[in-house]
Design a protein around this motif. Sequence first.
Motif, mmCIF file in Angstrom:
data_model
loop_
_atom_site.group_PDB
_atom_site.id
_atom_site.type_symbol
_atom_site.label_atom_id
_atom_site.label_comp_id
_atom_site.label_asym_id
_atom_site.label_seq_id
_atom_site.Cartn_x
_atom_site.Cartn_y
_atom_site.Cartn_z
ATOM 1 N N ILE A 33 -2.854 -14.795 34.508
ATOM 2 C CA ILE A 33 -2.803 -15.989 35.362
ATOM 3 C C ILE A 33 -4.194 -16.528 35.687
ATOM 4 C CG2 ILE A 33 -0.561 -15.415 36.369
ATOM 5 C CD1 ILE A 33 -2.116 -14.545 38.922
ATOM 6 N N ASN A 34 -5.237 -15.747 35.388
ATOM 7 C CA ASN A 34 -6.612 -16.181 35.605
ATOM 8 C C ASN A 34 -7.408 -15.925 34.322
ATOM 9 O OD1 ASN A 34 -8.985 -17.037 36.838
ATOM 10 N ND2 ASN A 34 -9.398 -15.040 37.738
ATOM 11 N N PRO A 35 -7.126 -16.705 33.256
ATOM 12 C CA PRO A 35 -7.711 -16.392 31.947
ATOM 13 C C PRO A 35 -9.232 -16.503 31.930
ATOM 14 C CG PRO A 35 -6.592 -18.519 31.891
ATOM 15 C CD PRO A 35 -6.288 -17.899 33.223
ATOM 16 N N GLN A 36 -9.843 -15.529 31.241
ATOM 17 C CA GLN A 36 -11.289 -15.480 31.093
ATOM 18 C C GLN A 36 -11.738 -15.900 29.696
ATOM 19 O OE1 GLN A 36 -13.244 -14.700 33.926
ATOM 20 N NE2 GLN A 36 -11.184 -15.056 34.723
ATOM 21 N N ALA A 37 -10.784 -16.277 28.857
ATOM 22 C CA ALA A 37 -11.054 -16.744 27.496
ATOM 23 C C ALA A 37 -9.846 -17.579 27.069
ATOM 24 C CB ALA A 37 -11.237 -15.548 26.556
ATOM 25 N N ALA A 68 -1.218 -1.139 19.429
ATOM 26 C CA ALA A 68 -0.639 -1.841 18.284
ATOM 27 C C ALA A 68 -0.119 -3.211 18.696
ATOM 28 C CB ALA A 68 0.484 -0.999 17.663
ATOM 29 N N GLU A 69 0.482 -3.281 19.856
ATOM 30 C CA GLU A 69 0.981 -4.567 20.359
ATOM 31 C C GLU A 69 -0.180 -5.499 20.681
ATOM 32 O OE1 GLU A 69 4.253 -6.880 20.591
ATOM 33 O OE2 GLU A 69 4.293 -4.747 20.103
ATOM 34 N N ALA A 70 -1.290 -4.962 21.178
ATOM 35 C CA ALA A 70 -2.476 -5.780 21.434
ATOM 36 C C ALA A 70 -2.955 -6.429 20.142
ATOM 37 C CB ALA A 70 -3.580 -4.931 22.061
ATOM 38 N N HIS A 71 -2.954 -5.687 19.052
ATOM 39 C CA HIS A 71 -3.345 -6.269 17.766
ATOM 40 C C HIS A 71 -2.358 -7.345 17.324
ATOM 41 C CE1 HIS A 71 -4.919 -6.862 13.814
ATOM 42 N NE2 HIS A 71 -3.741 -6.565 13.303
ATOM 43 N N ARG A 72 -1.076 -7.097 17.513
ATOM 44 C CA ARG A 72 -0.072 -8.114 17.153
ATOM 45 C C ARG A 72 -0.274 -9.395 17.959
ATOM 46 N NH1 ARG A 72 3.378 -3.394 17.599
ATOM 47 N NH2 ARG A 72 3.625 -2.533 15.508
ATOM 48 N N GLY A 83 -12.187 -12.363 15.616
ATOM 49 C CA GLY A 83 -12.623 -11.299 16.517
ATOM 50 C C GLY A 83 -12.007 -11.416 17.894
ATOM 51 N N TYR A 84 -11.698 -10.268 18.459
ATOM 52 C CA TYR A 84 -11.108 -10.203 19.795
ATOM 53 C C TYR A 84 -11.539 -8.906 20.446
ATOM 54 C CZ TYR A 84 -7.574 -7.153 17.639
ATOM 55 O OH TYR A 84 -6.932 -6.133 16.971
ATOM 56 N N ARG A 85 -11.354 -8.849 21.734
ATOM 57 C CA ARG A 85 -11.718 -7.662 22.504
ATOM 58 C C ARG A 85 -10.479 -7.144 23.214
ATOM 59 N NH1 ARG A 85 -16.880 -8.676 25.806
ATOM 60 N NH2 ARG A 85 -17.736 -8.361 23.726
ATOM 61 N N VAL A 86 -10.340 -5.830 23.273
ATOM 62 C CA VAL A 86 -9.292 -5.172 24.055
ATOM 63 C C VAL A 86 -9.995 -4.361 25.127
ATOM 64 C CG1 VAL A 86 -7.360 -3.550 24.041
ATOM 65 C CG2 VAL A 86 -7.744 -5.050 22.064
ATOM 66 N N VAL A 87 -9.650 -4.627 26.397
ATOM 67 C CA VAL A 87 -10.329 -3.992 27.528
ATOM 68 C C VAL A 87 -9.300 -3.332 28.438
ATOM 69 C CG1 VAL A 87 -11.744 -4.423 29.576
ATOM 70 C CG2 VAL A 87 -12.148 -5.744 27.488
ATOM 71 N N PHE A 88 -9.580 -2.087 28.821
ATOM 72 C CA PHE A 88 -8.830 -1.393 29.862
ATOM 73 C C PHE A 88 -9.802 -1.169 31.017
ATOM 74 C CE2 PHE A 88 -6.547 0.030 26.075
ATOM 75 C CZ PHE A 88 -5.218 -0.018 26.465
ATOM 76 N N ASN A 89 -9.559 -1.755 32.162
ATOM 77 C CA ASN A 89 -10.327 -1.454 33.364
ATOM 78 C C ASN A 89 -9.644 -0.272 34.042
ATOM 79 O OD1 ASN A 89 -12.029 -3.694 32.944
ATOM 80 N ND2 ASN A 89 -10.578 -5.037 33.973
ATOM 81 N N LEU A 106 -8.634 -10.402 24.712
ATOM 82 C CA LEU A 106 -9.472 -11.582 24.919
ATOM 83 C C LEU A 106 -9.992 -12.087 23.583
ATOM 84 C CD1 LEU A 106 -11.360 -9.740 27.692
ATOM 85 C CD2 LEU A 106 -10.164 -11.870 28.139
ATOM 86 N N GLY A 107 -9.953 -13.400 23.396
ATOM 87 C CA GLY A 107 -10.490 -13.978 22.169
ATOM 88 C C GLY A 107 -10.527 -15.487 22.264
ATOM 89 N N GLY A 108 -10.973 -16.106 21.179
ATOM 90 C CA GLY A 108 -11.009 -17.559 21.132
ATOM 91 C C GLY A 108 -12.329 -18.154 21.582
ATOM 92 N N ARG A 109 -13.296 -17.306 21.909
ATOM 93 C CA ARG A 109 -14.650 -17.747 22.251
ATOM 94 C C ARG A 109 -15.587 -16.580 21.957
ATOM 95 N NH1 ARG A 109 -16.709 -15.252 26.697
ATOM 96 N NH2 ARG A 109 -15.338 -14.620 28.396
ATOM 97 N N GLY A 110 -16.876 -16.862 21.952
ATOM 98 C CA GLY A 110 -17.828 -15.782 21.787
ATOM 99 C C GLY A 110 -17.754 -14.814 22.950
ATOM 100 N N LEU A 111 -17.764 -13.547 22.662
ATOM 101 C CA LEU A 111 -17.709 -12.521 23.693
ATOM 102 C C LEU A 111 -19.012 -11.731 23.635
ATOM 103 C CD1 LEU A 111 -14.017 -11.418 23.050
ATOM 104 C CD2 LEU A 111 -14.853 -12.789 24.975
ATOM 105 N N ASN A 112 -19.894 -11.999 24.553
ATOM 106 C CA ASN A 112 -21.220 -11.400 24.558
ATOM 107 C C ASN A 112 -21.169 -9.911 24.812
ATOM 108 O OD1 ASN A 112 -22.412 -13.945 24.209
ATOM 109 N ND2 ASN A 112 -22.358 -14.336 26.408
ATOM 110 N N TRP A 113 -22.238 -9.235 24.403
ATOM 111 C CA TRP A 113 -22.389 -7.811 24.656
ATOM 112 C C TRP A 113 -23.754 -7.583 25.270
ATOM 113 C CZ3 TRP A 113 -18.636 -4.465 24.814
ATOM 114 C CH2 TRP A 113 -18.967 -3.124 24.989
#
Length: 116
Positions: A33-37, A68-72, A83-89, A106-113
Amino acid sequence: MSTSDCLFCKIVSGEVPAQIVRESERVVAFRDINPQAPTHVLVIPREHHVNVAALAGADAALLGEVLAEAHRVAVDEGVADSGYRVVFNTGPGAGQTVFHVHAHVLGGRGLNWPPG
């Protein structure tokens, strides 16, 4: 927190609405509900586990299903190739605010490191 007080358990039960993008027998994915990408989808197990450490200790196969569902989701959202990122806080110090394990896709924009 009991599962009856858990926001994500309420989404799983249909008590709280969410924009579901994928679901399987054991996993649900819905838009944050508060997308970051441009793509920001949460992937959760239907079963309540407080965080990824608890899930890994209780049911490694279910953790594999969440990933696996995250990849789907990434494939469906068109970000798997770019490219996409999977994050567990895990825990309040890491920014976890809902204590039901969830993977952020998260994806659809550059994700800095580094992130943050």
